[in-house]
Design a protein around this motif. Structure first.
Motif, PDB file in Angstrom:
ATOM      1  N   SER A  60      24.592  16.005  36.223  1.00 30.50           N
ATOM      2  CA  SER A  60      23.576  15.495  35.300  1.00 30.50           C
ATOM      3  C   SER A  60      24.082  15.524  33.867  1.00 30.50           C
ATOM      4  O   SER A  60      23.347  15.234  32.936  1.00 30.50           O
ATOM      5  CB  SER A  60      22.274  16.297  35.431  1.00 30.50           C
ATOM      6  OG  SER A  60      22.416  17.559  34.824  1.00 30.50           O
ATOM      7  N   GLY A  61      25.342  15.900  33.678  1.00 33.42           N
ATOM      8  CA  GLY A  61      25.941  15.802  32.349  1.00 33.42           C
ATOM      9  C   GLY A  61      25.937  17.072  31.525  1.00 33.42           C
ATOM     10  O   GLY A  61      26.188  17.028  30.337  1.00 33.42           O
ATOM     11  N   VAL A  62      25.625  18.211  32.147  1.00 30.17           N
ATOM     12  CA  VAL A  62      25.629  19.459  31.390  1.00 30.17           C
ATOM     13  C   VAL A  62      26.706  20.381  31.954  1.00 30.17           C
ATOM     14  O   VAL A  62      26.710  20.693  33.138  1.00 30.17           O
ATOM     15  CB  VAL A  62      24.262  20.174  31.466  1.00 30.17           C
ATOM     16  CG1 VAL A  62      24.289  21.467  30.671  1.00 30.17           C
ATOM     17  CG2 VAL A  62      23.173  19.258  30.945  1.00 30.17           C
ATOM     18  N   VAL A  63      27.619  20.803  31.103  1.00 31.39           N
ATOM     19  CA  VAL A  63      28.626  21.769  31.516  1.00 31.39           C
ATOM     20  C   VAL A  63      27.947  23.124  31.611  1.00 31.39           C
ATOM     21  O   VAL A  63      27.234  23.526  30.697  1.00 31.39           O
ATOM     22  CB  VAL A  63      29.757  21.877  30.469  1.00 31.39           C
ATOM     23  CG1 VAL A  63      30.750  22.950  30.880  1.00 31.39           C
ATOM     24  CG2 VAL A  63      30.452  20.562  30.302  1.00 31.39           C
ATOM     25  N   ASN A  64      28.177  23.823  32.712  1.00 31.84           N
ATOM     26  CA  ASN A  64      27.598  25.159  32.825  1.00 31.84           C
ATOM     27  C   ASN A  64      28.721  26.169  33.028  1.00 31.84           C
ATOM     28  O   ASN A  64      29.194  26.369  34.141  1.00 31.84           O
ATOM     29  CB  ASN A  64      26.617  25.197  33.999  1.00 31.84           C
ATOM     30  CG  ASN A  64      25.941  26.549  34.119  1.00 31.84           C
ATOM     31  OD1 ASN A  64      26.227  27.449  33.337  1.00 31.84           O
ATOM     32  ND2 ASN A  64      25.056  26.671  35.077  1.00 31.84           N
ATOM     33  N   ARG A 318      37.814  12.776  38.586  1.00 33.82           N
ATOM     34  CA  ARG A 318      37.278  12.294  37.325  1.00 33.82           C
ATOM     35  C   ARG A 318      35.896  12.897  37.094  1.00 33.82           C
ATOM     36  O   ARG A 318      35.007  12.726  37.919  1.00 33.82           O
ATOM     37  CB  ARG A 318      37.183  10.771  37.367  1.00 33.82           C
ATOM     38  CG  ARG A 318      36.737  10.187  36.054  1.00 33.82           C
ATOM     39  CD  ARG A 318      36.932   8.703  36.035  1.00 33.82           C
ATOM     40  NE  ARG A 318      35.975   8.013  36.876  1.00 33.82           N
ATOM     41  CZ  ARG A 318      35.838   6.691  36.861  1.00 33.82           C
ATOM     42  NH1 ARG A 318      36.598   5.956  36.108  1.00 33.82           N
ATOM     43  NH2 ARG A 318      34.943   6.124  37.633  1.00 33.82           N
ATOM     44  N   PRO A 319      35.732  13.605  36.013  1.00 31.56           N
ATOM     45  CA  PRO A 319      34.434  14.238  35.779  1.00 31.56           C
ATOM     46  C   PRO A 319      33.384  13.207  35.388  1.00 31.56           C
ATOM     47  O   PRO A 319      33.731  12.108  34.954  1.00 31.56           O
ATOM     48  CB  PRO A 319      34.703  15.191  34.615  1.00 31.56           C
ATOM     49  CG  PRO A 319      35.867  14.599  33.909  1.00 31.56           C
ATOM     50  CD  PRO A 319      36.680  13.885  34.947  1.00 31.56           C
ATOM     51  N   PRO A 320      32.081  13.550  35.532  1.00 33.94           N
ATOM     52  CA  PRO A 320      31.032  12.667  35.027  1.00 33.94           C
ATOM     53  C   PRO A 320      31.280  12.372  33.545  1.00 33.94           C
ATOM     54  O   PRO A 320      31.680  13.247  32.792  1.00 33.94           O
ATOM     55  CB  PRO A 320      29.762  13.492  35.222  1.00 33.94           C
ATOM     56  CG  PRO A 320      30.085  14.434  36.329  1.00 33.94           C
ATOM     57  CD  PRO A 320      31.547  14.751  36.169  1.00 33.94           C
ATOM     58  N   ALA A 321      31.043  11.109  33.153  1.00 33.06           N
ATOM     59  CA  ALA A 321      31.490  10.670  31.830  1.00 33.06           C
ATOM     60  C   ALA A 321      30.748  11.330  30.675  1.00 33.06           C
ATOM     61  O   ALA A 321      31.311  11.525  29.611  1.00 33.06           O
ATOM     62  CB  ALA A 321      31.357   9.152  31.732  1.00 33.06           C
ATOM     63  N   ALA A 322      29.472  11.666  30.883  1.00 40.55           N
ATOM     64  CA  ALA A 322      28.672  12.131  29.743  1.00 40.55           C
ATOM     65  C   ALA A 322      28.701  13.642  29.601  1.00 40.55           C
ATOM     66  O   ALA A 322      27.946  14.227  28.836  1.00 40.55           O
ATOM     67  CB  ALA A 322      27.226  11.660  29.882  1.00 40.55           C
TER      68      ALA A 322
END
Lengths: 330, 507
Positions: A60-64, A318-322
């Motif tokens: 969902s675009g949040v690094v944890n 490839r990581p999620p772009a955002a």
């Protein structure tokens, strides 16, 4: 057929190598081989929980990077609750609630306040370490003991496989089920499509009426529950007590597992098994007194295996772009 | 007309402020069903702000939006979608890793027992595509599609939601002439089915070709409206800019000197390592503009990159005043006197997070007077920037501003100022006016001609045929990686060039 072999050659090769190593370390005895594999599965379980948390957040675009902290505090709270109420179920639920609360906190810092996600995650880690150390009391025990072993009827009687997969404790089974549940949610349901689009191009999701904030909050809280299960696994299922710093970096290894598994729950399972397996082999060899004068060479095994396999597999991940970018509409 | 049905969309007295900037001031705007409404204005005139308010992305500070005579409260895109307003964004709002079908249905997915039904989505997309003449493969990944097809996905997404107002923000900025013609046809067809089409642009030719109604904005206000039959391009342009504008550039005939840049049998591969230039022969003389016309994707990008050293050369030669430059590094080539205005200024021309002053010396920062013995001299960098900002009229004139905060036109002026300022022998200008507004286009065009007159050899690559024909002394048509025609621009036949661009032959 040859095409199939070319596409799967890495997997085939890897599995072959594994089987050989396992038989070798176990001196070609079935009981020993089984023990190594069972230990690999046990070592991989907390990594699975942690990495599934990571994949919910990052898709969902949040690094944890606070997974370590979420697992540590959940392990602590879960243990304390189980220890004082005598109920393991209450302990596990308390662990999940702790992880979820911390996920909500991370969401508050990074989604609502648009803070830096790395800093927000670090805050979780420091807070978890501080709180669990401060309130930790030596000598507490679980009146109920660890979570009980459950064998799955006739499946458990299968040679090797039965002992490895079908005689386990409840949270281990749950982790194996959750892999498929998370995969299904991410890649088959509407929520998963929303999650992936929010993680790639949040403004695109917003323009079709998807609330970026809602998706991120929900995923961070759900991910927190998963990390909480991982924490509960450590204190209530694997060890049966709480120790300071008992996560011992597993939250960070889980992030590596998530990347290695290419942000895909099934890939994560494979990656977690590999990490778990390398640890199991290493323990087994040390246990057998191999190269006893130079144990550091044995200690290297998990890392060498990881480097070799990482070099073979991970290139195209490839990581999620955002990822890592706070989103605001104006 | 006093008893006519209320308009499909009416904006009344809308005001929107961003900090100190009044982006929209007391704007009134009305759109009728079944008509194509062109919203004209320069960059920063407030067009995008207005449509973002209509689409619910921004909240107006005051004023109201009415649909069919009833006030609607648009607190987000969801509300706009629910009231059947669709938008095609200037920067496409697509998820590149998802398929066409997934992008189209995103947010309103068909599901079967909780599972997204992709087959259903694909067949819906196929049906829509067929109905509106927007053929596309629903299973293709959006990131693999060329930009013209990505725009189709955006349009299909709006049509999928059965909009009856479709807003398109600068839809033709990224399209080739053929794609533009096709798009304008599609818009006309949509209007004929009763949809109200709002179409933002600053290209007057398109407005005159397709619009039923025209509204012109300038500095946040509506400054006029018109219908094409009663106006012309010149008066629309002066309404947009607020002064009279030279649409066609006054220029004297070139007096070409010696050959400066000579390209012989150039063969170059594209990113997929298949041959994209198959033996290009071209020369540019001092004091002339050679314009390369062609449909995008026929090798223009590879040609520019080969000349400027950004792309390796397979065979053939590129010489600058007799010296072979093929195979040299971009810095060597630049130092030898080849300037480059890249087609993608954000990616290749500028560093957004650096200041205007630093961007002005991106190609010379390592040389005196900007650095000595490896240590930078901020004074020289600033003096240079102050001079260029004044000369090229960059706004705001603050040389310490981050380039990312400038408008497109001013960014392009920063690139142009830098590239013109270093006594270059050759200027390779790729799409030098893409996405910038009329006033700045005029400015850049003037500069190109001035430097030509001062003896610079200019290679102009542009997807805008009008730009090539308006500036070039000689026109080279590129098709399939080859120059299929090269001739004097005097009295050249526009239609013939168009046919050459499309098929490589003129019959």
């Amino acid at each position: 057929m040859s095409d199939l072999f070319i596409r799967t050659r890495w997997w085939v090769l890897t599995i072959l190598v594994f089987v050989l190593i396992t038989m070798f370390t176990a001196e070609f005895q079935q009981a020993q081989t089984t023990a190594v594999l069972a230990s690999a599965l046990r070592q991989s379980t907390p990594l699975i929980f942690g990495a599934l948390c990571g994949v919910m957040c990052e898709r969902s675009g949040v690094v944890n990077i606070g997974i370590e902290g979420q697992m540590l505090l959940s392990a602590f709270v879960g243990f304390m609750v189980a220890s004082s109420t005598g109920s393991l179920v209450a302990g596990v639920l308390a662990g999940m609630a702790t992880g979820a609360l911390m996920g909500a906190g991370l969401a508050g810092l990074s989604v609502t306040l648009l803070g830096d996600q790395i800093i927000a995650g670090t805050v979780l880690n420091i807070a978890a370490f501080g709180i669990s150390s401060y309130f930790f009391q030596q000598g507490r025990t679980l009146p109920s003991g660890k979570t009980p072993q459950v064998s799955l009827g006739p499946l458990a009687d299968l040679p090797v496989v039965g002992r490895v997969f079908f005689i386990n404790r409840p949270l281990t089974y749950i982790s194996l089920i959750l892999i498929w549940v998370v995969w299904f949610i991410l890649f088959r349901t509407r929520w998963g499509l929303w999650t992936r689009s929010v993680g790639e191009v949040p403004s695109a999701a917003e323009t079709v009426g998807i609330s970026v904030a809602r998706v991120r909050y929900t995923n961070l809280i759900a991910g927190g529950c998963l990390a909480g299960l991982g924490g509960a696994y450590l204190s209530l299922e694997a060890v049966g007590s709480f120790e300071r710093m008992m996560t011992n970096g597993r939250g960070f290894v889980a992030l590596a597992v998530m990347i290695f598994g290419r942000w895909n729950p099934i890939g994560i399972w494979g990656a977690a098994l590999l990490f778990g397996y390398a640890s199991a082999v290493q323990t087994q060899l040390q246990f057998r007194g191999w190269l006893a004068d130079d144990p550091q060479f044995i200690g290297m095994i998990p890392y060498v295996v990881c480097i070799v396999v990482l070099a073979g597999f991970v290139g195209r991940a490839r990581p999620p772009a955002a990822i890592g970018q706070p989103y605001s509409r104006e | 007309m006093s008893v006519a049905a209320p308009p499909a969309l009416e904006v009344l007295g809308v005001t929107k402020r961003f900090g100190d900037v009044l982006a929209n001031e007391d704007v009134d705007f009305r759109v009728e069903r079944g008509r194509v409404h062109a919203l004209l204005g320069e960059n920063g005139a407030g067009k995008s702000t207005l449509v973002n308010i209509i689409f619910g992305l921004y909240r107006a500070d005051s004023g109201e939006v009415r649909r069919n005579g009833e006030v609607v409260h648009l607190n987000g895109p969801r509300d706009a979608i629910d009231s059947r307003i669709g938008m095609v964004h200037q920067h496409f709002q697509l998820v590149p890793v998802l398929t066409v079908a997934e992008n189209v249905v995103l947010g309103n997915e068909p599901t079967r027992r909780g599972v997204v039904d992709l087959d259903e989505a694909a067949s819906v997309v196929r049906a829509l595509a067929e109905r509106f003449g927007l053929e596309i493969d629903p299973w293709a990944r959006v990131e693999d599609l060329p930009i013209g097809l990505q725009q189709r996905v955006e349009i299909l997404r709006a049509l999928f939601r059965e909009v009856d107002i479709l807003i398109l923000d600068e839809p033709t900025a990224v399209l080739t002439p053929q794609e533009t013609t096709h798009l304008l046809g599609v818009l006309r067809g949509l209007a004929d089915t009763g949809v109200a089409v709002v179409f933002i642009t600053h290209k007057l030719r398109e407005v005159m070709a397709v619009a039923d109604d025209i509204t012109v904005m300038r500095r946040g206000k509506v400054v006029g409206s018109a219908v094409p039959a009663e106006t012309d391009e010149a008066s629309l342009a002066s309404m947009m800019v607020g002064r009279s504008v030279e649409l066609s550039l006054e220029r004297t005939p070139a007096s070409p000197g010696d050959k400066v840049l000579t390209i012989v049998d150039l063969v170059v591969n594209d990113d997929r390592r298949s041959q994209s230039l198959n033996g290009i022969n071209l020369d540019v003389r001092a004091g002339e503009v050679v314009g390369v016309a062609g449909v995008e994707g026929n090798g223009q990008r590879e040609l520019v990159e080969a000349i400027t050293g950004l792309r390796g050369v397979v065979s053939g030669s590129i010489t600058l005043e007799g010296v072979e430059i093929a195979g040299m590094s971009p810095r060597q080539i630049s130092t030898m006197g080849v300037s480059h205005i890249p087609e993608d200024r954000e990616k290749f021309g500028l560093i957004g997070a650096h200041t205007v002053a630093d961007n002005m010396v991106l190609n010379r920062y390592h040389q005196p007077p900007y650095s000595r013995h490896g240590i930078r001299s901020p004074g020289a960098v600033e003096d240079n920037a102050e001079r260029l900002v004044a000369e090229f009229d960059v706004r705001p004139s603050n040389i310490g501003a981050m380039v990312a905060t400038l408008s497109g036109g001013n960014k392009q002026k920063v690139v142009a100022a830098r590239e013109f300022s270093h006594e270059a022998k050759v200027m390779v200008a790729a799409q030098p006016t893409r996405g910038i507004d009329i006033g700045n286009i005029e400015f850049i065009h003037r500069r190109l001609i001035e430097y030509r007159d001062a003896g610079m050899a200019i290679l102009l690559v542009s997807a805008e045929l009008d730009e090539v024909l308006g500036l070039a002394d000689r026109v080279a048509v590129i098709y399939g990686g080859q120059i299929v025609a090269i001739e004097s621009a005097d009295g050249i036949d526009r239609d013939r060039v168009g046919r050459l661009m499309l098929s490589g032959t003129d019959n």
